[in-house]
Motif scaffolding. Structure first.
Motif, PDB file in Angstrom:
ATOM      1  N   THR A 194       0.383   2.859  13.487  1.00  0.00           N
ATOM      2  CA  THR A 194       1.073   2.799  14.169  1.00  0.00           C
ATOM      3  C   THR A 194       2.524   1.793  13.644  1.00  0.00           C
ATOM      4  O   THR A 194       3.194   2.196  14.042  1.00  0.00           O
ATOM      5  CB  THR A 194       0.331   1.284  15.296  1.00  0.00           C
ATOM      6  OG1 THR A 194      -0.104   0.010  14.224  1.00  0.00           O
ATOM      7  CG2 THR A 194      -0.445   1.565  15.463  1.00  0.00           C
ATOM      8  N   SER A 195       2.315   1.337  12.434  1.00  0.00           N
ATOM      9  CA  SER A 195       3.493   0.279  11.550  1.00  0.00           C
ATOM     10  C   SER A 195       2.643  -0.052  10.608  1.00  0.00           C
ATOM     11  O   SER A 195       2.081   1.362  10.216  1.00  0.00           O
ATOM     12  CB  SER A 195       3.166  -1.195  12.469  1.00  0.00           C
ATOM     13  OG  SER A 195       2.639  -1.746  11.943  1.00  0.00           O
ATOM     14  N   MET A 196       3.413  -0.329   9.133  1.00  0.00           N
ATOM     15  CA  MET A 196       3.254   0.075   7.974  1.00  0.00           C
ATOM     16  C   MET A 196       1.836  -0.872   7.828  1.00  0.00           C
ATOM     17  O   MET A 196       1.605  -1.138   6.855  1.00  0.00           O
ATOM     18  CB  MET A 196       4.263  -0.719   6.995  1.00  0.00           C
ATOM     19  CG  MET A 196       4.716  -2.186   7.668  1.00  0.00           C
ATOM     20  SD  MET A 196       6.122  -3.009   6.405  1.00  0.00           S
ATOM     21  CE  MET A 196       5.085  -3.245   5.355  1.00  0.00           C
ATOM     22  N   ARG A 197       1.820  -1.803   8.754  1.00  0.00           N
ATOM     23  CA  ARG A 197       0.608  -2.265   8.250  1.00  0.00           C
ATOM     24  C   ARG A 197      -0.816  -1.423   8.575  1.00  0.00           C
ATOM     25  O   ARG A 197      -1.638  -1.834   7.696  1.00  0.00           O
ATOM     26  CB  ARG A 197      -0.280  -2.961   9.528  1.00  0.00           C
ATOM     27  CG  ARG A 197       1.241  -4.868   9.939  1.00  0.00           C
ATOM     28  CD  ARG A 197      -0.528  -6.043   8.979  1.00  0.00           C
ATOM     29  NE  ARG A 197       0.136  -7.099   8.944  1.00  0.00           N
ATOM     30  CZ  ARG A 197      -0.005  -8.187   8.306  1.00  0.00           C
ATOM     31  NH1 ARG A 197      -0.936  -7.212   6.721  1.00  0.00           N
ATOM     32  NH2 ARG A 197       0.731  -8.880   8.073  1.00  0.00           N
ATOM     33  N   ASP A 198      -0.455  -0.510   9.295  1.00  0.00           N
ATOM     34  CA  ASP A 198      -2.122   0.822   9.102  1.00  0.00           C
ATOM     35  C   ASP A 198      -1.914   1.310   7.536  1.00  0.00           C
ATOM     36  O   ASP A 198      -2.639   2.581   7.272  1.00  0.00           O
ATOM     37  CB  ASP A 198      -1.354   1.471  10.180  1.00  0.00           C
ATOM     38  CG  ASP A 198      -1.753   0.547  11.456  1.00  0.00           C
ATOM     39  OD1 ASP A 198      -3.160   0.212  11.589  1.00  0.00           O
ATOM     40  OD2 ASP A 198      -1.417   1.407  12.783  1.00  0.00           O
TER      41      ASP A 198
END
Length: 309
Positions: A194-198
């Motif tokens: 979904t985003s750099m968090r993943d």
């Protein structure tokens, strides 16, 4: 998709915001035969320089009217009207969002910003539920691109692999003429990021190969070398399906590349390389960024816990 709603049908109700630096005006109103709520974004385009060459008379060839405002010693100030052509030298780029949702209106309205220090716990308790709400039907337009339902003619490069592939295409903010304003977006095929968090260390081969493909495709298509490209992601992103922004280094784009929003792609790779555990990643990191008070993320989550950061 509704392609029969021209900007000429837009009727103004309210000015949402304007930016004198980027020469952008955002208007709220209605458009189309059903008078649906709409947002019209008007942006002054860059100067067309393709026709300029040594020996040309700029004022005569590019300007229609010229008036002296004032002068002082060696300095002179003028106002002028530029000669315009919708193909070679357009004056304004328009974007029409119709029908516009409450989320669109909040996003483009003038608003105060807040800095967030997002810990892993804050992400799990506040941000992750918001991210899930913002997926699915909210980003149907992204899935339409990935499934070739729309914008097929604009694709610059595609790797069709469902796990490691992506589509590279011009961002709608770019006029596709001015190379110094080059702006592309690479949207990954996988729905798992979904985003750099993943992202974690196991994604490094994917990230490295994607970078090599992107810079190679841009150099082949536009003749812009890799050392003239700026690659970055946004956190928080404007939509939750992993994508990379690719711009010319000379394109300022102050808001898009601002600290507190943009994270350089190579910095992401370097941080992941420095992590010791194969599955350790940004889910275990603290990230700082800003959000607008009109955003749903602030209103539905952070405003209630604002004292914690």
């Amino acid at each position: 998709m509704a392609d029969d709603i021209p900007p000429s049908s837009f009727v103004l109700e309210e000015i949402l915001s304007q930016d004198t630096r980027t020469k952008t005006l955002v208007l709220l109103g209605t458009a189309g035969p059903d008078r649906a709520r709409a947002i019209l974004i008007a942006e002054k385009t860059a100067f067309a320089i393709n026709g300029l060459a040594p020996g040309t008379a700029f004022a005569a060839d590019a300007l229609a009217d010229l008036r002296l405002l004032d002068h002082n010693d060696v300095y002179r100030w003028f106002m002028a009207t530029a000669k315009q052509d919708v193909d070679a030298a357009p004056a304004v780029k328009l974007s029409l969002i119709c029908p516009a949702s409450d989320t669109h209106v909040r996003k483009y309205s003038r608003q105060r910003r807040r800095m967030i220090v997002e810990t892993p716990e804050l992400y799990r308790t506040v941000v992750a539920p918001y991210v899930e709400r913002m997926r699915g039907d909210r980003i149907t337009w992204v899935y339409n691109i990935l499934s070739h339902k729309v914008e097929v003619d604009r694709i610059v490069h595609e790797n069709p692999d469902p796990d490691t592939g992506f589509i590279l295409l011009p961002d709608l903010k770019w006029d596709r003429t001015t190379m110094e304003a080059l702006y592309l977006v690479a949207i990954v095929h996988t729905h798992s990021i979904t985003s750099m968090r993943d992202l974690n260390k196991s994604h490094l081969p994917f990230l490295r190969s994607m970078r090599a493909e992107i810079v190679g495709a841009v150099e082949t298509k536009y003749g812009v070398s890799r050392d003239l490209l700026r690659m970055y992601v946004h956190y928080q992103p404007s939509y939750y399906h992993f994508h990379i922004h690719v711009t010319h280094i000379d394109h300022d784009m102050l808001e898009s590349v601002a600290a507190g929003r943009a994270v350089l792609y190579d910095s992401i790779v370097a941080q992941l390389e420095s992590m010791s555990d194969e599955h350790y990643g940004f889910a275990n990191s603290t990230l700082s960024y800003y959000v607008g008070e009109n955003s749903e993320l602030w209103a539905s989550g952070f405003s209630a816990v604002a004292d914690h950061f």
